[in-house]
Design an enzyme around this catalytic site. Structure first.
Site, short mmCIF file in Angstrom:
data_model
loop_
_atom_site.label_atom_id
_atom_site.label_comp_id
_atom_site.label_asym_id
_atom_site.label_seq_id
_atom_site.Cartn_x
_atom_site.Cartn_y
_atom_site.Cartn_z
N CYS A 133 0.81 -1.22 0.00
CA CYS A 133 0.00 0.00 0.00
C CYS A 133 0.85 1.28 0.00
O CYS A 133 0.57 2.22 -0.75
CB CYS A 133 -0.95 -0.01 1.20
SG CYS A 133 -0.19 -0.56 2.73
N HIS A 247 -2.85 6.21 4.75
CA HIS A 247 -1.43 6.41 5.04
C HIS A 247 -0.97 7.78 4.51
O HIS A 247 -1.44 8.23 3.46
CB HIS A 247 -0.58 5.35 4.33
CG HIS A 247 -0.72 3.95 4.88
ND1 HIS A 247 -1.39 3.65 6.04
CD2 HIS A 247 -0.23 2.77 4.40
CE1 HIS A 247 -1.31 2.34 6.25
NE2 HIS A 247 -0.63 1.78 5.28
P1 NAP Z 1 -7.88 -8.73 7.87
O1 NAP Z 1 -8.83 -7.61 8.06
O2 NAP Z 1 -7.19 -9.29 9.07
O3 NAP Z 1 -8.66 -9.91 7.10
C1 NAP Z 1 -8.06 -11.17 6.85
C2 NAP Z 1 -8.94 -12.01 5.96
O4 NAP Z 1 -8.26 -13.24 5.66
C3 NAP Z 1 -10.28 -12.39 6.61
O5 NAP Z 1 -11.29 -12.43 5.62
C4 NAP Z 1 -9.99 -13.81 7.10
O6 NAP Z 1 -11.13 -14.64 7.20
C5 NAP Z 1 -9.12 -14.34 5.97
N1 NAP Z 1 -8.38 -15.51 6.41
C6 NAP Z 1 -7.56 -15.62 7.47
N2 NAP Z 1 -7.11 -16.90 7.58
C7 NAP Z 1 -7.67 -17.60 6.57
C8 NAP Z 1 -7.63 -18.96 6.15
N3 NAP Z 1 -6.90 -19.86 6.80
N4 NAP Z 1 -8.35 -19.34 5.06
C9 NAP Z 1 -9.11 -18.43 4.40
N5 NAP Z 1 -9.20 -17.12 4.75
C10 NAP Z 1 -8.50 -16.72 5.82
O7 NAP Z 1 -6.70 -8.34 6.89
P2 NAP Z 1 -6.66 -7.26 5.67
O8 NAP Z 1 -6.21 -5.96 6.18
O9 NAP Z 1 -7.91 -7.36 4.88
O10 NAP Z 1 -5.41 -7.81 4.83
C11 NAP Z 1 -5.48 -8.97 4.03
C12 NAP Z 1 -4.23 -9.04 3.17
O11 NAP Z 1 -4.16 -7.86 2.37
C13 NAP Z 1 -2.92 -9.13 3.95
O12 NAP Z 1 -2.02 -9.97 3.25
C14 NAP Z 1 -2.42 -7.71 3.95
O13 NAP Z 1 -1.02 -7.63 4.05
C15 NAP Z 1 -2.89 -7.24 2.58
N6 NAP Z 1 -3.06 -5.77 2.51
C16 NAP Z 1 -3.73 -5.09 3.50
C17 NAP Z 1 -3.83 -3.71 3.40
C18 NAP Z 1 -4.52 -2.89 4.46
O14 NAP Z 1 -4.38 -1.66 4.42
N7 NAP Z 1 -5.26 -3.48 5.39
C19 NAP Z 1 -3.28 -3.04 2.32
C20 NAP Z 1 -2.62 -3.76 1.32
C21 NAP Z 1 -2.53 -5.13 1.43
P3 NAP Z 1 -11.81 -14.94 8.64
O15 NAP Z 1 -12.62 -13.71 8.99
O16 NAP Z 1 -12.67 -16.14 8.35
O17 NAP Z 1 -10.70 -15.21 9.60
#
Ligand code: NAP
Length: 344
Positions: A133, A247
């Site tokens: 990001c 950010h």
């Molecule tokens: P988050 O809010 O913690 O959400 C995580 C997601 O992954 C939830 O839907 C969760 O499902 C799912 N998950 C976790 N374990 C799993 C499994 N074993 N099998 C299938 N699904 C699973 O995280 P997020 O911020 O959305 O980030 C997700 C990804 O995007 C990360 O790799 C992060 O680095 C990347 N990212 C995030 C941002 C940001 O600003 N947040 C920006 C760029 C990239 P459950 O609810 O069922 O656990």
């Protein structure tokens, strides 16, 4: 127009939820929608265009069973490492939001406004990587400047929102603040970050690396070089701040040594760049801030100024909603470009 079967892995997360919102907003050509998450989310549902879609558990066979065409992955690097290949084998293009594939030379790392031509490489592996990001919003401002004068070096400090660590990060800031007002901050949960984030700043985002930089800082360095196809010298300091969303970055750019910067030209090329806006009137207190970029698809740039000592150096500040511009919106923009390139 052709419609596509779309899977979202990480459907219940911060990025996943935003992907659904954006697809609704822009009327993305969805035929079937398949929200996927962990077993714990089975039984919940996602509302999309007023229809409730049940959340399925991510499995090896689900992509083939549902004939998925486009699979957005945002459930963490280890999930992408294990499951992206099943989506590709099932016939889908994978657009991956995690860091897992980003530095693989065979996999394109794309910011559609900056290096859309790299998408064509997707055929080699079936995967297109979405950059970090902090990198996305920075390269959107660097690209027009590099085209204008040629960048030699970039020094950046970030001010990163807690939602960069997912929903858990956002919740931890809110809970710590309410515990502060209840005089219970000492007992508040401190799990999402290495330290208390309420009323604090933490000069660490992601894990420590051998170089002395953090992994987030190394991502900003090496991903920028890959996206711009240039060996620009870069140093980053990534800092977590008690902001919920969007950010910010303070960026210093050093151009080739014979350049005498025309600041108005810098403003013009940045402002004319797709999805970037200059907001720069210091005397009237007008500049980018997280509350301005939140819930938008624009990267805002301001506080542009020429260095007092070096005529080939400028400083500026930028902000973007990192869940949208830095993740979900960029993924959707990649998908739209992919559709344009491959399906017309
Ligand atoms: P988050 O809010 O913690 O959400 C995580 C997601 O992954 C939830 O839907 C969760 O499902 C799912 N998950 C976790 N374990 C799993 C499994 N074993 N099998 C299938 N699904 C699973 O995280 P997020 O911020 O959305 O980030 C997700 C990804 O995007 C990360 O790799 C992060 O680095 C990347 N990212 C995030 C941002 C940001 O600003 N947040 C920006 C760029 C990239 P459950 O609810 O069922 O656990």
């Amino acid at each position: 127009m052709r419609k596509f079967n779309v899977a979202v892995v990480g459907a219940t997360g911060a990025v996943g939820e935003e992907l659904f919102r954006i697809m609704e907003e822009i009327d993305f050509p969805v035929a079937e929608l398949l929200p996927l998450a962990s077993a714990k989310s089975v039984g919940t549902s996602i509302t999309f265009n007023d229809v409730d879609y049940p959340v399925y558990e991510l499995t090896e066979t689900i992509f083939e069973e549902h004939e998925v065409d486009i699979a957005f992955f945002s459930a963490g690097g280890s999930i992408s490492a294990k499951f992206a290949k099943y989506a590709v084998e099932g016939g889908a293009v994978v657009i991956d939001n995690t860091s897992h594939f980003r530095m693989d030379p065979a996999i394109p790392l794309v910011v559609p406004e900056v290096n859309p031509e790299d998408i064509k490489m997707w055929k080699d592996t079936g995967i297109i990587a979405n950059p970090n990001c902090s990198t996305i919003q920075m390269v959107q401002a660097l690209k027009p400047l590099d085209d204008l004068y040629g960048i030699k070096r970039v020094d950046v400090s970030t001010y990163q929102a807690t939602s960069g660590a997912g929903k858990a990060g956002m919740e931890e800031l809110v809970n710590q603040m309410s515990d502060f007002f209840a005089f219970k901050l000492d007992d508040s949960k401190k799990e999402a970050f290495a330290h208390q984030i309420a009323l604090n700043v933490i000069p660490q985002v992601d894990v420590a690396m051998e170089s002395g930089f953090t992994k987030e800082e190394e991502k900003m360095i090496y991903e920028t070089q890959k996206i711009l196809h240039r060996d620009i010298a870069i140093a980053a300091t990534c800092v977590r701040v008690p902001v919920l969303r969007s950010h910010s970055e303070a960026i210093t750019v050093t151009f080739e040594s014979d350049v005498d910067v025309d600041l108005d030209e810098c403003r013009r090329v940045i402002h004319e760049f797709e999805n970037v806006e200059v907001m720069d009137d210091l005397k009237n207190a007008i500049y980018p801030m997280p509350i301005i970029s939140t819930d938008t698809d624009i990267t805002y740039v301001g506080r542009l100024r020429k260095d007092i000592y070096s005529s080939n150096m400028i400083h500026f500040f930028n902000v973007a909603d990192q869940i949208r511009v830095g993740a979900a919106t960029n993924s959707i923009r990649i998908a739209l470009k992919w559709i344009e390139l491959e399906n017309n």
